[in-house]
Each structure stands twice: as structure tokens, then as C-alpha cells.
Design a protein around this motif. Structure first.
Motif, PDB file in Angstrom:
ATOM      1  N   UNK A   1      40.151  10.173 -25.895  1.00 16.11           N
ATOM      2  CA  UNK A   1      41.139  11.193 -26.212  1.00 16.11           C
ATOM      3  C   UNK A   1      42.354  10.478 -26.790  1.00 16.11           C
ATOM      4  N   UNK A   2      42.690  10.764 -28.062  1.00 10.55           N
ATOM      5  CA  UNK A   2      43.829  10.049 -28.642  1.00 10.55           C
ATOM      6  C   UNK A   2      45.112  10.385 -27.896  1.00 10.55           C
ATOM      7  N   UNK A   3      45.946   9.402 -27.720  1.00 13.75           N
ATOM      8  CA  UNK A   3      47.160   9.652 -26.957  1.00 13.75           C
ATOM      9  C   UNK A   3      48.118  10.538 -27.742  1.00 13.75           C
TER      10      UNK A   3
ATOM     11  N   UNK B   1      56.409  11.629 -32.695  1.00 10.33           N
ATOM     12  CA  UNK B   1      56.300  11.205 -34.094  1.00 10.33           C
ATOM     13  C   UNK B   1      57.107   9.956 -34.406  1.00 10.33           C
ATOM     14  N   UNK B   2      58.145   9.697 -33.663  1.00  9.01           N
ATOM     15  CA  UNK B   2      58.963   8.546 -34.019  1.00  9.01           C
ATOM     16  C   UNK B   2      58.643   7.322 -33.169  1.00  9.01           C
ATOM     17  N   UNK B   3      57.413   7.271 -32.646  1.00  9.63           N
ATOM     18  CA  UNK B   3      57.015   6.089 -31.882  1.00  9.63           C
ATOM     19  C   UNK B   3      57.050   4.867 -32.779  1.00  9.63           C
TER      20      UNK B   3
ATOM     21  N   UNK C   1      49.164   2.460 -33.850  1.00  7.91           N
ATOM     22  CA  UNK C   1      49.285   1.254 -33.017  1.00  7.91           C
ATOM     23  C   UNK C   1      47.971   0.514 -32.844  1.00  7.91           C
ATOM     24  N   UNK C   2      46.903   1.021 -33.424  1.00  6.95           N
ATOM     25  CA  UNK C   2      45.607   0.394 -33.162  1.00  6.95           C
ATOM     26  C   UNK C   2      45.296  -0.635 -34.235  1.00  6.95           C
ATOM     27  N   UNK C   3      45.978  -1.750 -34.193  1.00  8.86           N
ATOM     28  CA  UNK C   3      45.682  -2.789 -35.169  1.00  8.86           C
ATOM     29  C   UNK C   3      45.569  -4.149 -34.488  1.00  8.86           C
TER      30      UNK C   3
END
Ligand code: SF4
Ligand code: SF4
Lengths: 210, 237, 319
Positions: free
Chosen positions: B39-41, B45-47, B128-130
Motif C-alpha cells: 500500500x503506497x504511503x 505533497x510537499x514531502x 523517495x524510492x530510489x
């Protein structure tokens, strides 16, 4: 020669071998651990001989409690890893000890060997019989023995109270004494039964109340 | 209520039972676990996930690289000479960005680079998934940084009846020394406003107004690079 | 000639139970503890709600390097996990699931189980001493002090039940059980449960392995499979103690259809006790060492003695 004979012989060999190792090793803690093996195999002997309850109590009391207490006391004081040259004796001592051991062995053998007749049927001792013997025929020795133990407990309490009259409470926790650096071994060893007796003495009236 | 009941509770027993009751209650309630990869967190929007680069906006001014506390931005650039548009005109120079890289293994996500960039070339993206198997792969070159651009959320809308943004306000305010009004000065101010908000056309009599009418930031940047603007300067002359 | 086969089969069955039941308890702990803390616990290994998590953990432990510290007493260090583990295996064999379903029927099985589990302490002591690590030593001493103190109330509580049933064998005790025992033996049951949790060094009695103070107590220096053995012995201990509690105090196989489903009743009751043990871990904070000793000597021992007196009185008057 039945399977029980073999089992008895094996337990006996293990018992005597570990007993020998217990007195010859230079590692203090190893000696205590060999003692565990020795007492355990003695319990095995009892078991093979049909005295099941005695074997179990031997295991419960000696292996589970007494040796653990011995190990505990050893660790509280100083039990380095590796051989300890301090626990060695002079050759003269050894010779004397060997003579003494030989004498005792001959004595015991002389007393016991004539009794060993033809194979007998092993009568398993019922726990009930054991109880009636212990609390019937032998009740006075049994009670005197318990009084002796009680005396020892009270004496230990008194000794430890005298030892640290100016120190903290006798019911000091064991962990704290464990945290103590090397410490006074004697007082510590006396401290262990103290904690028991301190708890046990008020326990009696409280137990009756419950 | 707990405050009131505490003094009356005798001994440790009520506390012990309370502990059991609390855990038992939690047991039957739904859990709070976010099952992340499945489940994507839900991120605001400004994370601060990753930094995206809008290459067209970057003028290689090096401000970001100099302000970065970790020195983890690497910029290479060279100057290019643009031949004069008209015969007899002056040649112009501009910076060409050769390399722009951010080392995310060093970056501490302070956001200073984004704050200092005067040309809005850097943006926060919530991606953030890098993560990488090799730490060296965390060095994102400008192509990779540019790929983050579509994930940048649109800027939040201004509140209703809020004051105009500073750039717009500057254009409507009478310039300093308005009595000696110089047309060229007003013209440059107008062009800057267009770059900030290209869709809003500011009524102006300068010739650059025509260039500003093309919408889109990229177009504005292009306009800057094209030899068309020089007339501004020449006007001033 | 069928006797060797039967013995082998029984031994195998105990081994299987010994490998499966602790894992079951461990997985239950993962899940129950997680949900009590508002979490989900393991979800991936095995697919369905992470049922294979502990198997995966086992595989991981096997792969890890087996390190013996240079200053350690090699042999004692290596043998300690086995000494901790084997007693529970042996004890499990003596616990009956139903009157006929017991791996090794012994006339004095109640004493047997107690005696054998008492030997397990030695493993912890050996591990703590042989690791040549101060935290290990501290942990071992805490463990020894704790286990010695809680051994007595436990034995007294069991003695009371044996007295009530007039038998030393677990089969006999559970056979003599009646629902009235739930009330009559309640103090003894409480004493037994508390001292069982303390014997297992489970929270709130986890002073010997208090990770915030002494790393992991006696097991600090252990890695790989040997460490896994210690963990397994903890969970096997929960299984043994829970089943023992079920047989001694909850009547074991007594229940509906006890002729056919007796073993299931025992297992279910034992499982409920195991869940209770897990629950206590989640709900309660750790006891300090002095509180621990105080509880044992000033509360549990008197309570157990009182229960013993009560039982004795009742048995003598009704006999
Ligand atoms: S966020 Fe901070 S640390 Fe990261 S690149 Fe920008 S200025 Fe440097
Ligand atoms: S990103 Fe912005 S601050 Fe950095 S060099 Fe480009 S324009 Fe200058």
C-alpha cells in the motif's frame, strides 16, 4: 547379563570417571560441572536399581539446586577461565591421598563384596513404601536432621548479620552483590543462605494465615 | 478520572489489571501498521523526497553548489558565444550547463539549494524510492534529476485575497524615482515578471511584451536564450 | 521385536512435537504481541500472514557464523546450549496429552518434569560463565539467583497438587482432577504460574536477560545455531510449562468427548496458558532484582506453604 546390568555398569563407570575428573581437574568450574555429571549418573544408578523417586530427588536437589548453588558461589567469588595453579597440591599430599583412597576402597570393597551374592530380583521401591519408612521407622533421624539444617540456617543468618552490621541490610539483593567487584567471598557465600532464611522465617506464620 | 482513582487504588494489583486490560483492548482494535510496499504511503505533497532539476531554468550560477552544507552538488559549465543577430551588433555570451549532479548519499535534505536557487530550477519531489545497491549510484546526474520533474506537485494555490506575490507586486508598484521614468527599466521589470508568471500578461509598452506572451516556463527560458531580447538593452542605450 | 520400533516412533513423535510446538508458540507470540501493540507482526514469510517467519529465522540462524570468543572456555561454551535445550525435550516426553497418549509414562512424572527442568538452569550458568564476558556473567548470576528462588514455590505448589490427587504421576493427577480444584488449588495455581514464568525468564521476570542493562545476559556472546538453541529452549520451556499447568490445574483432557478428543483438550488448554504467558510479557514491565526476590520469598513461598497446609488439611479430614 541383562540390559539393566549394562545400564548400571555404564552409569557406574560414568559416575566414577567423572568423579575422578572432578577432583583432578585444575579448572574450578570444570570440577563443579564434572560433579554435575557424577551426581547425574549416580541418579541414573538409582534409577536402574528401581529407586525412581530417590533418583528424581537426587536430580532435583543435587543437580538442580546444590550444584547450581556451588556454581553460583564460585562465579560470585573468583572463577577464572582456564586452569588455576592455586588448586594444586604437593607430591606428598598426593601420595598420602592415594594411600587414603586405596585404604577406603579396600575397606568398602571388603565390606560390600561378600554381600554381593547371586543376582537378585530388583524390587522397584514404591514411593509409598519410601514415605512410610522415612516418616515411620526413620522419623526421628529425619527430624533431627531437619533441626540441624535449621540450626545451620539460623547460624548463617547470625554470621552474616554480624559480618555486615555496619553494612547494608542482610536481605540485600543478590544482583547488587553480584554487581559488587570481587568482594568479600565469605560474606557473599554466607549471604546466599541468608537471603533464603530471611525469607523463610517470616514465611511460616504468613503461610498459616493464608 | 485516572487522577482521581490513583490514590484510592491499593497496592500494585489494580495497575497490573489495567495493564492487562489495555493490551487486551488494543488486541481487538485495528492495527496502525502501514503495509508499505503493498500500500503506497500517503505522503503530503510537499514531502522532501528527492530534488528535481528543471535544467532549462538553471543558469549555472553556482549558488546552490556554494550554499550546500555538504558540498554535494557538482556543476560544470562553459560559456558559449552567440554571434550577433544583426550585422554590426554585439556578440553575447551565455552559460551552458555541462554537468549538474547531486550526490544523494551525502545530501541531508536540508533544502537550502532549493531555497537559494534564484531561477526556480530546483524543486522538491515527494518521490523517495530510489535506494540503490551501490552507493555510487546515488549520484544523480542531470538527466536523472530532470526525470523527477514530472513528479513535482504544482505549487499550492495562493490564499484568496492574499497579497500578490513579490514578483508581481514589484511590477505594479511605481518604480523608484518614478518621476524620471525610464522606459527600459520598466521593460526589464516586466520581463522578469513574465518569467515568474508567464501566463499572466502584464500590459506593457516594451517590445519584449511580445516574447512574454508565449506561455510556459520553457518558452520563457528559450526567449532568454534567443537573440530576440537584446533589443531591450539596445532600447536602454 | 516391535518394542524398539515403538520406542523409536515415540521418540520421533516427541522430537516432532518439540520442533513444532515451540514454533507455534513463537509465531503466536509474534502475532499476539504485535496486535496487542497495534502492529501486524510478520506478514511476508510464507505468504499467509507470515506463517513461515520462524522457519525463515531458523534458516537465517543456520547460515550465520558460529563464533566462539577467543577468551571463552571452549567446551563449556559449546555444550551449554545443549544443556539448556535437552532437559525440556526430555520433560516434554513425560507430559501426557491424554491417559493413553504419553511418550514416556513414568510413575513419578510430576517430580520427573520438575527435576529435569531444574537441570536446564545449568545451561544458562555454563553459558554465562564460559563466555568470558561481564554481562554474560552478571546475567548468569541473576538467572541462578532467580531460578533458585522460584524453584522452591514451584515445587511446593506441585507438591500440593500431588497431595490432593494422591499421586506423583501426571496421568494420575489429571485423572483425579475435578472442577472443584479450580477454586481449591487456585493459590497454588497462581504460585505455579508465576514461578513458571520466572523459571522461563520471561517478562516480567526477564531480569537475567534484561537487554537494556546487560545486553542479552548469558546469551550475549552466542551466535548462529547455538543462539537459536537458547531461543528454542525458551519457547520449548513455555510449551512444557503451559502443558504442565494445563495438566496439573486445568484437568488436562477433561472436557467434552474426552475419550476421543482428550489430547486436543490438553493442547488447547496448554495453548491458552501459553497465550496468557505471552500476554503477561506484553502487559507488564520488568521486575527489579530485589522486587523479584521479595516476591518469591515473601509472597510465593508463604502462599505455597499455605496451599500445602490447606490441601493437607482437606485430604486428611476427608480421607
Ligand atoms: S538539500 Fe541541502 S544538502 Fe542536499 S543538495 Fe540541497 S543544499 Fe545540499
Ligand atoms: S540550480 Fe539554481 S542555484 Fe543552482 S546553479 Fe542552477 S540556477 Fe544556480
Amino acid at each position: 547379563m541383562t540390559a539393566l546390568d549394562v545400564a548400571f555398569a555404564a552409569a557406574g563407570v560414568v559416575a566414577s570417571a567423572s568423579g575422578l575428573l572432578a577432583v583432578t581437574t585444575r579448572h574450578v568450574v570444570h570440577a563443579a560441572l564434572w560433579l554435575v555429571v557424577c551426581l547425574g549418573s549416580v541418579a541414573g544408578c538409582y534409577l536402574v536399581l528401581g529407586a525412581e523417586f530417590v533418583a528424581l530427588v537426587q536430580l532435583l536437589v543435587y543437580v538442580g539446586a546444590v550444584v547450581v548453588l556451588v556454581l553460583f558461589a564460585l562465579m560470585l567469588t573468583r572463577a577464572p577461565i582456564g586452569p588455576n595453579p592455586d588448586i594444586s597440591t604437593s607430591p606428598l599430599h598426593r601420595v598420602l591421598a592415594a594411600f587414603l583412597a586405596a585404604g577406603v576402597t579396600t575397606l568398602v570393597a571388603a565390606a560390600l563384596l561378600p554381600l554381593a551374592g547371586p543376582a537378585r530380583r530388583r524390587a522397584g521401591t514404591a514411593t509409598g513404601d519410601l514415605a512410610s519408612a522415612l516418616f515411620g521407622t526413620w522419623v526421628w533421624p529425619f527430624e533431627i536432621l531437619s533441626v540441624l539444617l535449621l540450626l545451620a540456617l539460623v547460624a548463617a543468618l547470625a554470621v552474616s548479620r554480624m559480618a555486615d552490621r555496619q553494612g547494608p541490610d542482610a536481605a540485600q539483593t543478590l544482583a547488587e552483590s553480584a554487581g559488587d567487584p570481587v568482594g568479600k567471598p565469605l560474606a557473599e557465600m554466607a549471604g546466599r543462605p541468608t537471603a533464603q532464611s530471611a525469607g523463610e522465617l517470616p514465611a511460616q506464620p504468613a503461610g498459616e494465615r493464608a | 478520572m485516572t487522577q482521581a482513582s490513583r490514590p484510592s487504588s491499593r497496592g500494585a494489583v489494580p495497575g497490573i489489571l489495567k495493564g492487562l486490560a489495555t493490551t487486551a483492548k488494543t488486541l481487538v482494535r485495528p492495527t496502525h501498521t502501514a503495509e508499505y510496499p503493498d500500500v503506497p504511503p500517503h505522503l503530503p505533497p510537499r514531502s522532501r523526497g528527492v530534488i528535481a532539476l528543471l535544467e532549462e531554468n538553471c543558469t549555472s550560477c553556482m549558488l546552490c553548489a556554494r550554499e550546500c552544507p555538504d558540498w554535494c552538488i557538482y556543476i560544470d559549465s562553459h560559456k558559449e558565444t552567440i554571434p550577433a543577430a544583426a550585422p554590426g551588433g554585439r556578440e553575447r555570451q551565455r552559460n551552458v550547463l555541462d554537468r549538474f549532479a547531486i550526490d544523494f548519499s551525502l545530501c541531508m535534505y536540508c533544502g537550502i539549494c532549493i531555497e537559494v536557487c534564484p531561477f526556480d530550477a530546483l524543486h522538491w519531489s515527494p518521490e523517495f524510492e530510489y535506494s540503490e545497491l551501490d552507493i555510487r549510484d546515488l549520484l544523480h546526474e542531470k538527466g536523472r534529476l530532470g526525470q523527477w520533474m514530472p513528479t513535482v506537485p504544482p505549487p499550492p494555490a495562493l490564499d484568496e485575497r492574499s497579497a500578490d506575490p513579490a514578483e508581481i507586486a514589484a511590477t505594479t508598484r511605481p518604480a523608484r524615482g518614478a518621476s524620471k521614468l525610464v522606459t527600459g527599466e520598466r521593460a526589464t521589470a516586466g520581463a522578469r515578471a513574465e518569467r515568474a508568471r508567464p501566463t499572466r500578461s502584464v500590459g506593457d509598452d516594451s517590445p519584449s511584451g511580445a516574447a512574454g506572451a508565449t506561455p510556459g516556463e520553457a518558452a520563457a527560458a528559450e526567449a532568454q536564450a534567443r537573440p530576440t531580447p537584446p533589443p531591450e538593452g539596445e532600447d536602454q542605450k | 521385536m516391535s518394542q524398539p520400533i515403538e520406542v523409536t516412533l515415540r521418540a520421533l513423535a516427541v522430537l516432532v512435537a518439540f520442533l513444532v510446538l515451540p514454533l507455534l508458540v513463537g509465531q503466536t507470540e509474534h502475532k499476539v504481541m504485535a496486535h496487542m501493540q497495534g502492529r501486524l507482526g510478520p506478514m511476508y514469510a510464507g505468504g499467509f500472514h507470515g506463517w513461515a517467519q520462524l522457519v525463515a529465522d531458523g534458516v537465517k540462524f543456520v547460515q550465520k557464523e558460529d563464533i566462539t570468543p577467543a577468551a571463552a572456555d571452549r567446551w563449556v561454551f559449546r555444550v551449554a546450549p545443549a544443556v539448556a535445550l535437552v532437559p525440556y525435550l526430555v520433560a516434554l516426553a513425560a507430559i501426557p496429552l491424554s491417559p493413553h497418549l504419553v511418550a514416556a509414562a513414568a510413575p513419578g512424572s510430576a517430580v520427573f518434569v520438575l527435576a529435569v527442568t531444574a537441570v536446564g538452569i545449568l545451561g544458562t550458568l555454563m553459558a554465562g560463565w564460559a563466555s568470558a564476558n561481564k554481562y554474560s556473567l552478571l546475567g548468569a548470576m541473576r538467572a541462578a539467583a532467580q531460578l533458585l528462588s522460584y524453584e522452591l514455590p514451584m515445587v511446593l505448589a506441585v507438591a500440593s497438587v500431588c497431595l490432593a490427587a494422591g499421586s506423583l504421576s501426571l496421568t494420575g493427577i489429571a485423572g483425579a482432577w475435578s472442577p472443584w480444584w479450580l477454586l481449591w488449588q487456585l493459590p497454588g495455581a497462581v504460585v505455579f504460574l508465576v514461578s513458571a514464568v520466572a523459571e522461563l525468564q520471561r517478562p516480567p521476570f526477564d531480569m537475567p536477560v534484561a537487554d537494556s542493562e546487560i545486553v542479552f545476559g548469558a546469551y550475549t556472546e552466542y551466535t548462529g545455531l547455538r543462539f537459536a538453541f537458547f531461543l528454542l529452549s525458551e519457547y520449548a520451556g513455555i510449551v512444557v510449562m503451559s502443558l504442565l499447568f494445563a495438566v496439573l490445574y486445568l484437568g488436562g483432557w477433561h472436557g467434552a468427548f474426552s475419550d476421543v478428543l482428550g489430547w486436543l483438550w490438553t493442547l488447547l488448554k496448554g495453548f491458552a496458558v501459553a497465550v496468557l504467558v505471552i500476554w503477561l510479557r506484553v502487559a507488564w514491565p520488568r521486575l527489579r532484582e530485589d522486587q523479584l526476590q521479595r516476591l518469591a520469598w515473601l509472597v510465593l513461598v508463604p502462599l505455597a506453604l499455605g496451599q500445602l497446609a490447606l490441601t493437607g488439611l482437606w485430604v486428611v479430614t476427608t480421607a
